[in-house]
Design a protein around this motif. Sequence first.
Motif, PDB file in Angstrom:
ATOM      1  N   LYS A  49       0.610   0.861  -9.412  1.00  0.00           N
ATOM      2  CA  LYS A  49      -0.593   0.192  -8.913  1.00  0.00           C
ATOM      3  C   LYS A  49      -1.834   0.693  -9.640  1.00  0.00           C
ATOM      4  N   ASP A  64      -4.167  10.272  -3.078  1.00  0.00           N
ATOM      5  CA  ASP A  64      -4.885   9.170  -3.723  1.00  0.00           C
ATOM      6  C   ASP A  64      -6.352   9.564  -3.824  1.00  0.00           C
ATOM      7  N   ASN A 123       7.564   5.164  -3.074  1.00  0.00           N
ATOM      8  CA  ASN A 123       6.123   5.227  -2.826  1.00  0.00           C
ATOM      9  C   ASN A 123       5.381   5.893  -3.983  1.00  0.00           C
ATOM     10  N   ILE A 142       0.860  -1.185   0.000  1.00  0.00           N
ATOM     11  CA  ILE A 142       0.000   0.000   0.000  1.00  0.00           C
ATOM     12  C   ILE A 142       0.901   1.242   0.000  1.00  0.00           C
TER      13      ILE A 142
END
Length: 273
Positions: free
Chosen positions: A203, A142, A196, A54
């Motif tokens: 992703k 996000d 990250n 994540i």
Amino acid sequence: MGTSSSSRYLADDKGTSDYYNRKPNRVQKMFGMRPAIPIELSVAHFTPTSFPIIPLINKNTTDLCTESWNKILNTEYKDENGVTTSGMTMFYNDFYERLDIFDSSGRFEAVLNRHSSGANKIAAKGAILIRIVKFVLKFEEDSKESQALLHNLGKSHNQKSIRPWQYSVFVQTLLMTIAYRLGTNATTDVMAAWVNLFAFVMKGMLPQSIKGQVDEDELNINTSDFGAQAVVQKRNSVIGTNIGLPIKNKNVKGAAYPDTSVNNITAKDEHKE
């Protein structure tokens, strides 16, 4: 003593193992079936194992990346002859030299050339790389908008004949180049931010980027160091012509690029068009 059932299965009359000659897909076809691989599993497979499951994405993450990126761009380099080269040029020359180590078959080169315009292909490919970094640096959270943007970008990349395994190689090479060009400024916090950020982008992109393209039997085998160096040496002569500053290969050899001892492509083959 008699032969065990397992021994009878593994050994054939040619002295080779039927077990090692039998690919999973042949067994699946034998029974008329092929299991469907969930897209989530494929995305995990084609994401670097060092990436977080994540990703942590916020303004602080992006600010750290942006600040370090500006350091790379704003640093100029001067050779022994007084020729000055911009940080941007040094960055993309370094990146593509590193990528060449993994691209002795020319598969990355083919994709990049199809999407590079102009007479100076090196500069055109450099522009592609800079656009990628600038795009990634736009993400600060996000959000639904971010996910929609990555979803659509993944769709567009699906049409560009980019193989699923190429994404992780490209991104990891990019991260290695960032760390090298930053030098002592590549702190743990800075590089964690970059990891990250790219983990977040991959992703979001990969589900659409690799949809319908996953081949369960596909693998990419890199050549030995000898074969790869032929590509680097060939490209260095071009770099020297364009900017007057050949990039030495000593900075990209060593533990990060071990000799795989798979020499399917020779130096002679590399110079064939």
